[in-house]
Scaffold this active site. Structure first.
Site, PDB file in Angstrom:
ATOM      1  N   ASP A 100       1.018  -1.170  -0.119  1.00  0.00           N
ATOM      2  CA  ASP A 100      -0.066   0.055   0.004  1.00  0.00           C
ATOM      3  C   ASP A 100       0.908   1.302   0.135  1.00  0.00           C
ATOM      4  OD1 ASP A 100      -2.622   1.380   0.229  1.00  0.00           O
ATOM      5  OD2 ASP A 100      -2.185   1.709   2.297  1.00  0.00           O
ATOM      6  N   ARG A 116      -9.816  11.249 -11.629  1.00  0.00           N
ATOM      7  CA  ARG A 116      -9.343  11.092 -10.365  1.00  0.00           C
ATOM      8  C   ARG A 116      -8.932   9.778 -10.072  1.00  0.00           C
ATOM      9  NH1 ARG A 116     -14.035  12.339  -6.913  1.00  0.00           N
ATOM     10  NH2 ARG A 116     -12.531  12.149  -5.198  1.00  0.00           N
ATOM     11  N   LYS A 117      -9.021   8.471 -11.099  1.00  0.00           N
ATOM     12  CA  LYS A 117      -8.853   7.474 -10.452  1.00  0.00           C
ATOM     13  C   LYS A 117      -7.604   6.899 -11.121  1.00  0.00           C
ATOM     14  CE  LYS A 117     -13.750   5.606 -10.669  1.00  0.00           C
ATOM     15  NZ  LYS A 117     -14.928   4.591 -11.317  1.00  0.00           N
TER      16      LYS A 117
END
Length: 203
Positions: free
Chosen positions: A119, A165-166
């Protein structure tokens, strides 16, 4: 206390193994031509943002939250790592040594520690792509082999596509010789809209 907060921790310390130091020097040599650069790492999240992202989100005047990967003060006990960003901003590599505090099954790193490593690696890549704050929307991981405690691994992330925005990314975690694939993942990050209050009206 303040001086410790802004110390760059993505450099060798007494907790780094010989293998970790060797790989770190190899990555530094690769970065010498400017194609890659080492991202500083601090104890506070907002200090951790690359300079280009700080420019995008504005001047930070308050201390940020404690960066999760830096939550263990003891050298070598938790995550020891250094992240390198490709000049394009579309790829990151994280060199990481997983300490004994991250143990799950006896002798092996906890799956949650591997997820955190992934992450953070894809998140840094997403930050560089968006040049603004981002948040994890989806993280899908396949665990292919257990990672021994104390192992030195490389998490390699890249942007697959950017749609508004992705930001869609992938990541592979391997040993430093690239012989063993420990985990692979896909991720979706969302660029966070500016939520700063408007300037006060002048009277």
């Amino acid at each position: 206390m303040e001086a410790a907060r802004v110390s760059d921790l993505a450099v060798p310390n007494t907790g780094w193994s010989a293998a970790m130091c060797e790989q770190f020097q190899r990555l530094l040599r690769r970065a010498a031509d400017g194609s890659w650069r080492r991202i500083p790492s601090y104890r506070r999240g907002l200090d951790y943002l690359p300079e280009v992202v700080q420019m995008a989100v504005g001047v930070v005047t308050r201390p940020g939250p404690r960066l999760f990967l830096r939550s263990v003060d003891e050298e070598g006990a938790g995550f020891e790592y250094a992240i390198f960003l490709h000049a394009s901003g579309h790829r990151t590599q994280c060199l990481c040594q997983l300490g004994p505090y991250l143990e799950g099954h006896h002798g092996f790193a906890h799956g949650g520690a591997i997820a955190t490593l992934i992450d953070s690696t894809v998140g840094t890549c997403a930050l560089a792509v968006a040049k603004a704050s981002v948040m994890t929307a989806k993280l899908s991981i396949s665990y292919l082999a257990p990672v021994p405690v104390g192992a030195v691994v490389v998490a390699d992330s890249r942007m697959e596509r950017h749609e508004g925005r992705k930001i869609f990314l992938s990541c592979h975690v391997r040993d430093t010789k690239r012989d063993t694939l420990y985990a692979e993942a896909t991720a979706l990050f969302i660029q966070v809209e500016d939520t700063k209050p408007p300037p006060a009206a002048s009277l």
